[in-house]
Design a protein around this motif. Sequence first.
Motif, PDB file in Angstrom:
ATOM      1  N   VAL A  47      49.119  44.115  52.761  1.00  0.00           N
ATOM      2  CA  VAL A  47      47.644  44.203  52.817  1.00  0.00           C
ATOM      3  C   VAL A  47      47.008  43.030  52.051  1.00  0.00           C
ATOM      4  CG1 VAL A  47      45.649  45.559  52.021  1.00  0.00           C
ATOM      5  CG2 VAL A  47      47.516  46.689  53.236  1.00  0.00           C
ATOM      6  N   TYR A  48      47.544  42.698  50.881  1.00  0.00           N
ATOM      7  CA  TYR A  48      46.933  41.624  50.095  1.00  0.00           C
ATOM      8  C   TYR A  48      47.169  40.260  50.755  1.00  0.00           C
ATOM      9  CZ  TYR A  48      47.008  45.502  46.794  1.00  0.00           C
ATOM     10  OH  TYR A  48      46.873  46.740  46.222  1.00  0.00           O
ATOM     11  N   LYS A  49      48.323  40.156  51.446  1.00  0.00           N
ATOM     12  CA  LYS A  49      48.601  38.898  52.157  1.00  0.00           C
ATOM     13  C   LYS A  49      47.607  38.734  53.306  1.00  0.00           C
ATOM     14  CE  LYS A  49      52.566  36.396  54.014  1.00  0.00           C
ATOM     15  NZ  LYS A  49      52.669  36.532  55.465  1.00  0.00           N
ATOM     16  N   ASP A  50      47.370  39.820  54.047  1.00  0.00           N
ATOM     17  CA  ASP A  50      46.455  39.766  55.200  1.00  0.00           C
ATOM     18  C   ASP A  50      45.001  39.557  54.770  1.00  0.00           C
ATOM     19  OD1 ASP A  50      48.544  40.237  56.810  1.00  0.00           O
ATOM     20  OD2 ASP A  50      48.042  42.324  57.314  1.00  0.00           O
ATOM     21  N   LEU A  51      44.580  40.256  53.715  1.00  0.00           N
ATOM     22  CA  LEU A  51      43.139  40.288  53.407  1.00  0.00           C
ATOM     23  C   LEU A  51      42.718  39.294  52.323  1.00  0.00           C
ATOM     24  CD1 LEU A  51      42.529  44.162  53.532  1.00  0.00           C
ATOM     25  CD2 LEU A  51      42.053  42.462  55.299  1.00  0.00           C
ATOM     26  N   ALA A  52      43.658  38.762  51.589  1.00  0.00           N
ATOM     27  CA  ALA A  52      43.355  37.809  50.510  1.00  0.00           C
ATOM     28  C   ALA A  52      42.165  38.260  49.651  1.00  0.00           C
ATOM     29  CB  ALA A  52      43.073  36.415  51.103  1.00  0.00           C
ATOM     30  N   PRO A  53      42.307  39.427  48.993  1.00  0.00           N
ATOM     31  CA  PRO A  53      41.180  39.921  48.184  1.00  0.00           C
ATOM     32  C   PRO A  53      40.943  39.079  46.928  1.00  0.00           C
ATOM     33  CG  PRO A  53      43.118  41.308  47.848  1.00  0.00           C
ATOM     34  CD  PRO A  53      43.479  40.330  48.931  1.00  0.00           C
ATOM     35  N   THR A  54      39.681  39.067  46.487  1.00  0.00           N
ATOM     36  CA  THR A  54      39.360  38.443  45.198  1.00  0.00           C
ATOM     37  C   THR A  54      39.437  39.501  44.085  1.00  0.00           C
ATOM     38  OG1 THR A  54      37.044  38.895  45.666  1.00  0.00           O
ATOM     39  CG2 THR A  54      37.843  36.672  46.172  1.00  0.00           C
ATOM     40  N   THR A  55      39.234  40.763  44.467  1.00  0.00           N
ATOM     41  CA  THR A  55      39.311  41.880  43.507  1.00  0.00           C
ATOM     42  C   THR A  55      39.918  43.089  44.212  1.00  0.00           C
ATOM     43  OG1 THR A  55      37.335  41.147  42.305  1.00  0.00           O
ATOM     44  CG2 THR A  55      37.912  43.454  42.062  1.00  0.00           C
ATOM     45  N   ILE A  56      40.746  43.817  43.495  1.00  0.00           N
ATOM     46  CA  ILE A  56      41.251  45.101  44.006  1.00  0.00           C
ATOM     47  C   ILE A  56      40.728  46.181  43.064  1.00  0.00           C
ATOM     48  CG2 ILE A  56      43.290  46.509  44.511  1.00  0.00           C
ATOM     49  CD1 ILE A  56      44.820  43.738  44.759  1.00  0.00           C
ATOM     50  N   ILE A  57      40.027  47.165  43.630  1.00  0.00           N
ATOM     51  CA  ILE A  57      39.539  48.291  42.822  1.00  0.00           C
ATOM     52  C   ILE A  57      40.443  49.482  43.122  1.00  0.00           C
ATOM     53  CG2 ILE A  57      37.610  49.840  42.340  1.00  0.00           C
ATOM     54  CD1 ILE A  57      35.681  47.697  43.266  1.00  0.00           C
ATOM     55  N   ASN A  58      41.094  50.000  42.094  1.00  0.00           N
ATOM     56  CA  ASN A  58      42.004  51.124  42.303  1.00  0.00           C
ATOM     57  C   ASN A  58      41.375  52.445  41.874  1.00  0.00           C
ATOM     58  OD1 ASN A  58      44.203  52.741  42.802  1.00  0.00           O
ATOM     59  ND2 ASN A  58      45.113  52.359  40.795  1.00  0.00           N
ATOM     60  N   ALA A  59      40.800  53.145  42.848  1.00  0.00           N
ATOM     61  CA  ALA A  59      40.236  54.475  42.563  1.00  0.00           C
ATOM     62  C   ALA A  59      41.204  55.574  42.996  1.00  0.00           C
ATOM     63  CB  ALA A  59      38.889  54.633  43.267  1.00  0.00           C
ATOM     64  N   PRO A  91      47.721  39.263  44.237  1.00  0.00           N
ATOM     65  CA  PRO A  91      47.746  37.792  44.262  1.00  0.00           C
ATOM     66  C   PRO A  91      47.292  37.203  42.918  1.00  0.00           C
ATOM     67  CG  PRO A  91      46.623  38.679  46.192  1.00  0.00           C
ATOM     68  CD  PRO A  91      46.865  39.829  45.279  1.00  0.00           C
ATOM     69  N   LYS A  92      47.755  35.987  42.641  1.00  0.00           N
ATOM     70  CA  LYS A  92      47.596  35.386  41.307  1.00  0.00           C
ATOM     71  C   LYS A  92      46.159  35.408  40.773  1.00  0.00           C
ATOM     72  CE  LYS A  92      48.941  31.178  38.886  1.00  0.00           C
ATOM     73  NZ  LYS A  92      47.645  30.527  38.836  1.00  0.00           N
ATOM     74  N   ASP A  93      45.202  34.955  41.564  1.00  0.00           N
ATOM     75  CA  ASP A  93      43.837  34.855  41.036  1.00  0.00           C
ATOM     76  C   ASP A  93      42.984  36.086  41.330  1.00  0.00           C
ATOM     77  OD1 ASP A  93      44.277  32.366  39.929  1.00  0.00           O
ATOM     78  OD2 ASP A  93      44.002  31.409  41.896  1.00  0.00           O
ATOM     79  N   CYS A  94      43.601  37.114  41.856  1.00  0.00           N
ATOM     80  CA  CYS A  94      42.851  38.321  42.211  1.00  0.00           C
ATOM     81  C   CYS A  94      42.730  39.216  40.973  1.00  0.00           C
ATOM     82  CB  CYS A  94      43.597  39.039  43.339  1.00  0.00           C
ATOM     83  SG  CYS A  94      42.862  40.603  43.793  1.00  0.00           S
ATOM     84  N   ARG A  95      41.564  39.827  40.835  1.00  0.00           N
ATOM     85  CA  ARG A  95      41.306  40.677  39.674  1.00  0.00           C
ATOM     86  C   ARG A  95      41.583  42.144  40.019  1.00  0.00           C
ATOM     87  NH1 ARG A  95      35.165  41.584  37.496  1.00  0.00           N
ATOM     88  NH2 ARG A  95      35.667  42.628  35.523  1.00  0.00           N
ATOM     89  N   ILE A  96      42.040  42.917  39.024  1.00  0.00           N
ATOM     90  CA  ILE A  96      42.247  44.363  39.229  1.00  0.00           C
ATOM     91  C   ILE A  96      41.236  45.128  38.382  1.00  0.00           C
ATOM     92  CG2 ILE A  96      43.818  46.310  38.848  1.00  0.00           C
ATOM     93  CD1 ILE A  96      46.154  44.336  39.268  1.00  0.00           C
ATOM     94  N   ILE A  97      40.553  46.085  39.016  1.00  0.00           N
ATOM     95  CA  ILE A  97      39.712  47.031  38.264  1.00  0.00           C
ATOM     96  C   ILE A  97      40.306  48.426  38.489  1.00  0.00           C
ATOM     97  CG2 ILE A  97      37.416  48.045  37.995  1.00  0.00           C
ATOM     98  CD1 ILE A  97      36.203  45.390  38.803  1.00  0.00           C
ATOM     99  N   HIS A  98      40.611  49.108  37.402  1.00  0.00           N
ATOM    100  CA  HIS A  98      41.357  50.362  37.453  1.00  0.00           C
ATOM    101  C   HIS A  98      40.622  51.397  36.585  1.00  0.00           C
ATOM    102  CE1 HIS A  98      45.027  52.861  37.435  1.00  0.00           C
ATOM    103  NE2 HIS A  98      44.898  52.974  36.137  1.00  0.00           N
TER     104      HIS A  98
END
Length: 287
Positions: A47-59, A91-98
Amino acid sequence: MQERIVLLGGFGQLGSLIQETVPAKVKLFTFNSKDFDICNLAQHQSVYKDLAPTTIINAAAYTQVDNAESEQERAFKVNAQGPAMLAEACPKDCRIIHFSTDFVFGGLQQTAYKPEDVTAPASIYGASKLAGEETLMVLRPESTIIRTAWLYSAEGHNFVNTMLKLMAERDELSIVNDQFGTPTSARTLAEVVWRFVANRELKGIYHWTDQGEASWYDFAVEIQRQALELGLLSKKISLRAISTQEYPTPAQRPEFSVLDKTATYEAINFEGQKWQDELKKVLMLKL
Ligand SMILES: NC(=O)c1ccc[n+]([C@@H]2O[C@H](COP(=O)([O-])OP(=O)(O)OC[C@H]3O[C@@H](n4cnc5c(N)ncnc54)[C@H](OP(=O)(O)O)[C@@H]3O)[C@@H](O)[C@H]2O)c1
């Protein structure tokens, strides 16, 4: 930069409100538990390869506090191994909010818990959420973790909706009056999440709840008072304050888990409102 955000657990209580409040300029990709199992590393990676997110929010989370006592493996899988896989695949520069919980604290403190205060979870759920925090902070220390508490919203399974249903059906209810925390509107937390999204410098652990504190009994009394005033209930019933001992549950909960939000207020320049005012906004959505 246009934010491209992957939202995991997007149809839970908080996830739904994050979806509802998404700012126009954000591109949001939302997943439910069937499309995306956070315990599946290959799914994270593709999913991250396909969508190239800048941020992933994990709810996404295992949130059944009492069931966790007999489903320890599942609770740790979703709440600790899931975030570990997220951190590994992100991905390296992608941010995680958890998100995490006030239940990481032991509950014996007399003053509001600061993010850096000592944790001592009394339940499997709390321990599994703490393990998730620790894993993320080791694997991706630049992640943002927002601890919250006592969430409710107009829809779904939560204390407010349970109380409204029982208050309409019964003549008397007994409610625990010796556990103290802060009822928190999931909608306002969702708005707070967007403030965090807007500032990528905010890393580490933050606390968010609405303002003030209450016992579950105080919360129930206020729900009834406001619901009668708004016409959501037609009769007043008797509410009896009881002790935790009189209402045993499989999981032990903290006696006191009010969170100190000082650092968050400074970070996002927003303090929210008293929990009673937030409750009114949510109940008004039901009219
Ligand atoms: N609710 C509270 O009072 C409270 C208090 C403090 C902290 N928090 C934290 O706040 C966050 C949001 O809580 P919430 O109230 O929105 O919880 P929620 O309503 O239970 O939502 C959690 C979501 O996670 C999904 N999920 C569960 N296992 C999954 C998996 N393996 N893969 C992908 N998705 C999965 C669930 O989907 P299914 O329903 O399809 O399983 C559900 O949609 C959580 O981190 C929670 O620990 C909540």
